[in-house]
Design a protein around this motif. Structure first.
Motif, PDB file in Angstrom:
ATOM      1  N   UNK A  50     -25.580 -21.090  26.747  1.00  0.00           N
ATOM      2  CA  UNK A  50     -26.196 -22.079  27.049  1.00  0.00           C
ATOM      3  C   UNK A  50     -27.575 -21.880  26.349  1.00  0.00           C
ATOM      4  N   UNK A  51     -27.692 -21.324  25.406  1.00  0.00           N
ATOM      5  CA  UNK A  51     -29.012 -20.984  24.927  1.00  0.00           C
ATOM      6  C   UNK A  51     -28.665 -20.568  23.314  1.00  0.00           C
ATOM      7  N   UNK A  52     -29.662 -20.163  22.782  1.00  0.00           N
ATOM      8  CA  UNK A  52     -29.637 -19.777  21.250  1.00  0.00           C
ATOM      9  C   UNK A  52     -28.853 -18.354  21.266  1.00  0.00           C
ATOM     10  N   UNK A  53     -27.967 -18.251  20.244  1.00  0.00           N
ATOM     11  CA  UNK A  53     -27.639 -16.691  19.638  1.00  0.00           C
ATOM     12  C   UNK A  53     -28.488 -16.487  18.468  1.00  0.00           C
ATOM     13  N   UNK A  54     -29.287 -15.283  18.576  1.00  0.00           N
ATOM     14  CA  UNK A  54     -30.061 -14.900  17.855  1.00  0.00           C
ATOM     15  C   UNK A  54     -29.552 -13.820  16.571  1.00  0.00           C
ATOM     16  N   UNK A  55     -28.800 -13.219  17.192  1.00  0.00           N
ATOM     17  CA  UNK A  55     -28.322 -11.973  16.624  1.00  0.00           C
ATOM     18  C   UNK A  55     -26.722 -11.682  17.360  1.00  0.00           C
ATOM     19  N   UNK A  56     -25.883 -11.217  16.455  1.00  0.00           N
ATOM     20  CA  UNK A  56     -24.489 -10.731  16.687  1.00  0.00           C
ATOM     21  C   UNK A  56     -24.184  -9.674  16.138  1.00  0.00           C
ATOM     22  N   UNK A  57     -23.358  -8.748  16.618  1.00  0.00           N
ATOM     23  CA  UNK A  57     -22.894  -7.384  15.970  1.00  0.00           C
ATOM     24  C   UNK A  57     -21.339  -7.508  16.194  1.00  0.00           C
ATOM     25  N   UNK A  58     -20.653  -7.337  15.177  1.00  0.00           N
ATOM     26  CA  UNK A  58     -19.167  -7.127  15.122  1.00  0.00           C
ATOM     27  C   UNK A  58     -18.918  -5.530  15.720  1.00  0.00           C
TER      28      UNK A  58
END
Length: 539
Positions: free
Chosen positions: A337-345
């Motif tokens: 419900x907000x921004x995803x700034x960073x993701x890691x696989x």
């Protein structure tokens, strides 16, 4: 009327008397503060030295102020060995860093000459940082033959000499020079920012790359929506199709993309599916098999599906409806419900996401969540109360632990200084302690092969040490004793003033070497020109 005239005259007399009184009084601001000491211009010898070595500072008034005098190297007090009225000999203190030397007498500060603290964590001055990129570099990845792919918001790299320069995507050789074989001479690259890049395994088509960002065309080809597949020579992987009216047109080899900005992109190693996270709401796929009713004109329609900042694509660019997708509604599930700034696989195929959200698919998650291979929330991940403010970045250590940075002050109910390390299950790691942290923001985190942690952002202090937007920590969070003598990063704006927003965007170790490549929007490192890229060596 006479009464009023007399009253006015009386007032005028009172004002005149008052003004005269002030004129005869003493001005409380006329006192001149005489400086306790002077430091000569260029009054330091030698002008560079290592920690523990002696230097001489020249000036005046040192002897009479010897009991109050302190010599500071970037805020760190030095041991005074000897002094006269015109000279003071000091030893460069531990944790000193390149910058101006200053003196303090009581509450008076005297700024002296520039001094370079030489150390073991140094800029490689033979690397071609002087030219570099003419705009921000957002990411750098190693590719085949020891080369690197750089992407960002630049419109040329290394003075490429190409007719249309190198728009936001370039390949550089191991020595930092531009690879002239990459990218056509004209109509190369994109019309807007590229944020992420992935090198694909070698196939029948050779080595290829995926790039993603906020663009909508590549090499002038329209409907290339925020993600593009590139051939090894830098050209767009494309197909030629025939429109309903028989016109040959060039289209992206990928079926579709997203409408908005991609912040992070990951390719699953087992099946080549593409995970995208960022600030977008729709998956879009162009339909070229249409023509305007009643005319002979071709028409292109964008089919769109709502996906909410998270999507998995098939290798050909089609949407994967098995990932966080509601088949009944033909749209992506609610997601964050907000921004995803960073993701890691992660190695097990799960995805760790961080940002400003507080829910995922309607379930409470405070700015951090781990997703299963199908995009559902992983209930075995236990961050507790999570972060109280946004998580802007994170990086995974080889042992599986995660460093988180951002604007948060609490994690899991524990007070932390905008940085924390968590275990693989999301719980806080008490073995990491960064002390008081910074007086600003940490935008980037990098992990060195030896476990040291590089932090960069917008700050002037770390644990009360004067530092210019960058610090190197030990694995336990303490400040590294010998890797912090450099003068940090800065960026010079159009008006010549220092601008320190997003100075560093990526730090990567060079395989098999004691060196790092650092990219961002900075124009100086250690007070030397470094246009958005620098190579740092260490022992």
């Amino acid at each position: 009327m006479k009464r009023y005239i007399c009253f006015i005259a009386l007032l005028a007399g009172m004002v005149a008397c008052k003004k005269d009184t002030v004129r005869k009084g003493n001005d409380p601001y006329r006192e001149t503060v005489v400086p306790a000491i002077y430091i000569n211009k260029d009054g330091i010898s030698p002008t560079r030295a290592r920690v523990g070595e002696e230097v001489m500072i020249s000036g005046k008034g040192f002897e009479k102020n010897k009991d109050k005098l302190a010599i500071l190297f970037n805020g760190v007090k030095a041991a005074i060995i000897s002094l006269t009225d015109t000279t003071v000999r000091v030893k460069v203190p531990a944790q000193a860093a390149t910058g101006n030397v200053a003196a303090q007498v009581d509450q008076q500060y005297f700024f002296g000459p520039f001094f370079r603290v030489t150390g073991v964590f140094e800029m490689d001055t033979l690397y071609p940082s002087l030219v570099g990129a003419n705009g921000a570099i957002n990411n750098i990845i190693p590719v085949e033959d020891g080369k690197y792919l750089v992407v960002g918001d630049f419109t040329d790299y290394g003075n490429s000499g190409k007719k249309d320069k190198l728009n936001r995507v370039a390949r550089i050789n191991h020595d930092g020079t531009v690879d002239g074989t990459f990218g056509p001479d004209a109509k190369n690259g994109t019309n807007s920012t590229v944020a992420s890049a992935v090198a694909l395994p070698q196939s029948v088509n050779g080595y290829q790359y995926l790039v993603a960002g906020s663009f909508n065309n590549y090499e002038g080809v329209s409907y290339v929506n925020s993600v593009a597949l590139l051939n090894n020579n830098g050209s767009l992987a494309a197909n030629r199709i025939q429109s309903p009216n028989g016109k040959d047109i060039t289209v992206s080899a990928l079926k579709g993309g997203v409408s908005g900005s991609v912040n992070n992109m990951h390719v699953q190693p087992n099946d080549g599916k593409i995970l995208l996270t960022g600030n977008f709401r729709f998956y879009v796929q162009p339909n070229f098999n249409l023509k305007t009713v009643g005319t002979d004109l071709d028409s292109v329609h964008l089919d769109s599906i709502q996906v909410n900042g998270l999507i998995r694509l098939m290798p050909d660019g089609g949407i994967d409806s098995t990932y966080n997708y509601d088949l009944a509604k033909h749209m992506g599930k609610e997601g964050a419900n907000g921004f995803i700034y960073r993701s890691l696989l992660l190695p097990d195929g799960k995805l760790l996401i961080a940002g400003s959200f507080t829910k995922y698919n309607g379930q409470a998650v405070n700015r951090l969540a781990r997703l299963n291979a199908d995009g559902s929330l992983d209930a075995s991940f236990m961050p507790g109360a999570g972060a109280d403010q946004a998580i802007g970045n994170m990086e995974r250590q080889p042992d599986g632990k995660i460093i988180l940075t951002g604007s948060f002050n609490m994690y899991g109910g524990v007070k932390v200084p905008h940085i924390v390390r968590i275990n693989e299950n999301g719980t806080i790691d008490p073995g990491f302690n960064a002390g008081e942290g910074t007086d600003g923001f940490i935008n980037n985190v990098g992990i060195m092969p030896g476990g040291q942690i590089i932090l960069s952002g917008v700050f002037t202090q770390f644990n009360k040490l004067q530092r210019n937007n960058m610090i190197v920590l030990n694995a336990d969070g303490s400040v590294h004793a010998t890797y912090n003598s450099f003068g940090g990063f800065s960026a010079v704006g159009d008006n010549g003033a220092n601008g320190n927003v997003n100075t560093v965007s990526r730090v990567i170790p060079q395989a098999g070497e004691k060196s790092l490549l650092v990219v961002g929007s900075f124009t100086k490192f250690d007070f030397r020109t470094a246009n958005r890229i620098v190579r740092i060596t260490y022992p």
